[in-house]
Design an enzyme around this catalytic site. Structure first.
Site, PDB file in Angstrom:
ATOM      1  N   LYS A  51       1.247  -1.294  -0.322  1.00 55.97           N
ATOM      2  CA  LYS A  51       0.108  -0.124   0.435  1.00 55.97           C
ATOM      3  C   LYS A  51       0.402   1.419   0.277  1.00 55.97           C
ATOM      4  O   LYS A  51       0.418   1.945  -0.733  1.00 55.97           O
ATOM      5  CB  LYS A  51      -0.680   0.021   1.383  1.00 55.97           C
ATOM      6  N   HIS A 437     -22.976  16.323   3.494  1.00 53.32           N
ATOM      7  CA  HIS A 437     -22.323  16.353   2.047  1.00 53.32           C
ATOM      8  C   HIS A 437     -21.278  17.710   1.955  1.00 53.32           C
ATOM      9  O   HIS A 437     -20.668  18.574   2.662  1.00 53.32           O
ATOM     10  CB  HIS A 437     -23.880  17.021   1.339  1.00 53.32           C
TER      11      HIS A 437
END
Length: 460
Positions: A51, A437
């Site tokens: 990773k 959001h």
């Protein structure tokens, strides 16, 4: 010389060290046997360094593509040795932290080759006798009998130690390991061809995911050859030639063999000590107990998902199962279920899933309902310039049984997905939750809104 413990653990990878730490917390004495470094494959030769290379690859792509965001930058080149030093630094810091965690009075770390015997675990001249034994010897890279030399024909372990990247590579295997290395190497400038014997990339995932990944790989210039097994591979001048069963040939500087991992059970005395094996995996019941009395197996030794966090969860479970038997806990732990283990593939785009695919759900339940929310309608995904989807599968009028996702950073969403499937939430219940959001988590909310019969930024 014989030393007595409550628990003897053979192997100090994710499953082994988790067993040791949790058992020690419960007041049990532990011997933790490891022939190499604490942390095992995941920390030193697998999850973590892979990773780190993938993150470096992401930075290369961001630099190369920065102008589309109004940032003028240029990529002068890739210093593979520098990437390796960065990766090694991450591993070293985590290794030191783990070493410190295991340095406690209740745990004796025993360095050496351990072999199971009828009387315990033999390490050199020392016999470690435990009232309970936990087998956690992990896995190895399968090679299909190919002549791996570490220079032209590589395993993932070799690939992580490169000081110079090849100009071209063939990746044999289109599963998790294969597509992660293909993705990283392409971002770092390598010409990559992926060869998968089955008919699609990441064949364990939803077919719609495979199609989306194949499309993304084509756009990135990664060639994918599927549906034809390998016939042979040979080192030739300047590289490796791979021949498929249909006669097709491919040539590159190196061949990465990424066909999965096998259980590391050979030569460790398991069968001789009464542990039943099947295809080299240790056979266990749902509580991870083997055929040998008071002996457990965890992680990659047990057939199923080969994931570090599965081994880690196994280790905690086994320690608590032993703790319950010893009166250290009032309640027996719940066995680990592979179906509820989240999976993430860190290619570009990322893949994340938990629970059933739509295909396996139909096999299990017959009729199912599903909805795929396209990330094209998600504001954060548009900011990131990623494409993909979130698919939610439910039993008709009942709970969610699976969630599958593909797109940049969707691995960060799989935690909520696991909560939804593990707790058997209904889409109507998830639809009541407010998702911040602009986040990609909104895509999970939108998919559940649609399945609940009230789509907003999506078509019914």
């Amino acid at each position: 010389m014989t030393s007595n413990y409550d628990v003897v653990v053979l192997g100090a990878g994710s499953g082994g060290y988790a067993t040791a730490l949790r058992a020690a917390q419960l007041g049990l004495s532990v011997a933790l046997v490891e022939k190499d470094k604490l942390g095992g494959t995941c920390l030193h030769r697998g999850c973590i360094p892979t990773k780190a290379w993938l993150h470096a690859a992401e930075l290369a792509d961001q630099t190369r593509e920065s102008e589309q965001f109004g940032i003028r930058a240029s990529l002068d080149g890739v210093d593979a040795a520098g990437v390796r030093r960065y990766s090694d630094g991450v591993v070293d810091r985590l290794f030191k932290g783990l070493t410190g965690l295991l340095d406690q009075p209740a745990i004796d770390v025993v360095v050496g080759d351990g072999v199971l015997t009828p009387d315990g675990v033999q390490v050199g001249e020392q016999l470690l006798s435990g009232r309970y034994t936990v087998l956690a010897s992990g896995s190895y890279s399968r090679t299909l009998g190919l002549p791996v030399d570490g220079e032209r024909i590589l395993t993932s372990e070799h690939a992580l130690r490169l000081d110079e990247l090849p100009k071209s590579a063939i990746v044999l295997g289109g599963g998790v390991i294969g597509v992660e290395f293909a993705s990283a190497w392409r971002s770092l400038g390598v010409e990559v061809t992926v060869v998968e014997a089955l008919d699609r990339l990441v064949p364990a995932e939803d077919p719609e995911v495979s199609k989306t990944l194949a499309r993304a790989f084509r756009k990135r210039g990664i060639t994918a050859v599927t549906g034809t097994p390998m016939a042979s591979a040979e080192v030739v001048d300047g590289g490796v030639r791979l021949t498929l069963e249909n006669g097709e040939t491919h040539q590159a500087e190196v061949l990465l063999v990424a066909v999965g991992r096998g259980p590391n059970s050979a030569g460790l005395g398991y069968a001789e000590s009464g542990v039943r094996l099947e295809r080299d995996f240790v056979t266990t019941d749902e509580r991870l107990r083997t055929s040998r009395e008071n002996t457990y197996a965890v992680g990659d030794l047990v057939a199923g998902l080969q994931l570090a966090h599965r081994g880690f969860a196994h280790g905690i479970f086994v320690a608590e199962d032993i703790g319950y038997a010893e009166g250290k806990l009032d309640r027996a732990p719940v066995p680990v279920q592979d179906l509820q283990i989240p999976k993430v593939t860190y290619c570009d785009p990322e893949i994340a899933s938990v629970g059933h695919t739509e295909e396996s759900a139909r096999e299990a339940f017959g009729e199912v309902q599903s909805y795929s929310y396209n990330l094209g309608g998600n504001g954060r995904s548009q900011i990131l310039k990623t494409a993909g989807f979130v698919k939610v599968i439910r039993r008709p009028g009942a709970e969610v049984v699976g969630i599958t996702m593909i797109g940049a950073r969707v691995g960060e969403l799989v935690g909520e997905a696991q909560l939804i499937t593990a707790w058997g939430a209904y889409p109507e219940e998830v639809a009541e939750l407010i998702h911040a959001h602009p986040t990609q988590n909104e895509a999970i909310g939108e998919a559940h809104l649609a399945l609940a019969g009230k789509p907003l930024h999506a078509h019914a």
